[in-house]
Motif scaffolding. Structure first.
Motif, PDB file in Angstrom:
ATOM      1  N   VAL A 193      43.430  52.627  27.421  1.00  0.00           N
ATOM      2  CA  VAL A 193      43.918  51.889  28.768  1.00  0.00           C
ATOM      3  C   VAL A 193      45.080  53.903  28.593  1.00  0.00           C
ATOM      4  O   VAL A 193      46.222  53.699  27.745  1.00  0.00           O
ATOM      5  N   GLN A 231      47.736  55.430  31.308  1.00  0.00           N
ATOM      6  CA  GLN A 231      47.901  55.153  32.663  1.00  0.00           C
ATOM      7  C   GLN A 231      49.762  55.469  32.435  1.00  0.00           C
ATOM      8  O   GLN A 231      49.497  56.637  31.780  1.00  0.00           O
ATOM      9  N   VAL A 268      45.040  54.515  36.428  1.00  0.00           N
ATOM     10  CA  VAL A 268      44.771  53.853  35.691  1.00  0.00           C
ATOM     11  C   VAL A 268      42.980  54.363  35.013  1.00  0.00           C
ATOM     12  O   VAL A 268      42.561  54.485  35.403  1.00  0.00           O
ATOM     13  N   TYR A 298      47.040  46.349  38.760  1.00  0.00           N
ATOM     14  CA  TYR A 298      46.808  47.625  39.506  1.00  0.00           C
ATOM     15  C   TYR A 298      45.139  47.320  40.832  1.00  0.00           C
ATOM     16  O   TYR A 298      44.359  47.080  39.566  1.00  0.00           O
TER      17      TYR A 298
END
Length: 203
Positions: free
Chosen positions: A5, A7, A48, A191
Motif C-alpha cells: 500500500v 499513500q 492510495v 478513503y
C-alpha cells in the motif's frame, strides 16, 4: 497474497495517473508475479495505491529492477510531502475479491486490538454479507498480528454503495459489525476512490 500500500498527498491526479499508465506500458511486461493494482485519488488529494503480487519475493524483485527505480524517482516528485509504504503478506480476498468492474472502491486503514478475533468475524460474516449487500462485489483485507488493518472494498457504484449503507443489517451481521468496530483503536480512516484506476495483467 502479498500487497503493498502506497499513500501520499498529490497536487495533480492526472499526473499521477499518467505515471501509472506509463508503468503499465513500459514496465509491467517484465513485472513477474504482479497480479494487479487498485489506485485512485480522494477528493482531498490523497493518493492510495494497492499493488498485488504473488509473493514478497516477486515484489522485491520488481522493486530492484533499475527501470523500476528510475520510474519511482520521477513519480516521487509528484507527491507533496512524505509517502508511506505498508507491506502485508496476509491479504485475503473475500466474497468475489477485487474486481476491475468496480465503479467505487473504499479503502479502510486502522489498527485493531485483537487481530485473531477480527479475522474470525470476517470469515464468519461472509455469507451473510453477500446476501445483505449485493452492491459489494468483494474485496481484499489484511489484518497483521500487530493489529494493522487494511481493507479495500469494491462496489458496483458509489450510489449503490451509499444505498446499501442505509439498509438495516440482519441481526447477526449487525452484531458482528458492531463487535468488529469496537475492536478498533480509535476510528479507522476511510478513503473513497470515486473514480478508481484498476489495472490487471493482460489476459
Amino acid at each position: 497474497m502479498f500487497i503493498q500500500v502506497i499513500q501520499g498527498q498529490v497536487g495533480d491526479a492526472g499526473e499521477i495517473r499518467d505515471a501509472l499508465d506509463q508503468w503499465m506500458r513500459e514496465l509491467q511486461p517484465a513485472a513477474h508475479g504482479w497480479l494487479g493494482t487498485t489506485a485512485g485519488v480522494t477528493e482531498d488529494g490523497m493518493f492510495v495505491n494497492i499493488a498485488r503480487f504473488e509473493s514478497r519475493e516477486a515484489a522485491r524483485a520488481n522493486s530492484e529492477r533499475p527501470e523500476q527505480h528510475q520510474w519511482w524517482m520521477e513519480t516521487a516528485k509528484l507527491f507533496a510531502g512524505e509517502v508511506s509504504f505498508h507491506d502485508s503478506e496476509r491479504a485475503e480476498p473475500y466474497l468475489r475479491g477485487g474486481s476491475d468492474s468496480a465503479g467505487f472502491v473504499q479503502v479502510i486503514r486502522g489498527r485493531v486490538r485483537d487481530a485473531g478475533r477480527v479475522r474470525e468475524l470476517m470469515r464468519a460474516g461472509e455469507a451473510d454479507l453477500a446476501q445483505a449487500r449485493p452492491d459489494l462485489i468483494g474485496g481484499l483485507a489484511a489484518v497483521e498480528d500487530d493489529g494493522t488493518y487494511v481493507d479495500a472494498a469494491y462496489f458496483t457504484s458509489e450510489e449503490e454503495a451509499r444505498q446499501g449503507e442505509r439498509k438495516e443489517l440482519p441481526p447477526r451481521l449487525r452484531e458482528a459489525f458492531e463487535e468488529m468496530m469496537s475492536l478498533f483503536e480509535g476510528q479507522p480512516d476511510f478513503y473513497d476512490l470515486r473514480s478508481p484506476w484498476l489495472y490487471s495483467p493482460p489476459s
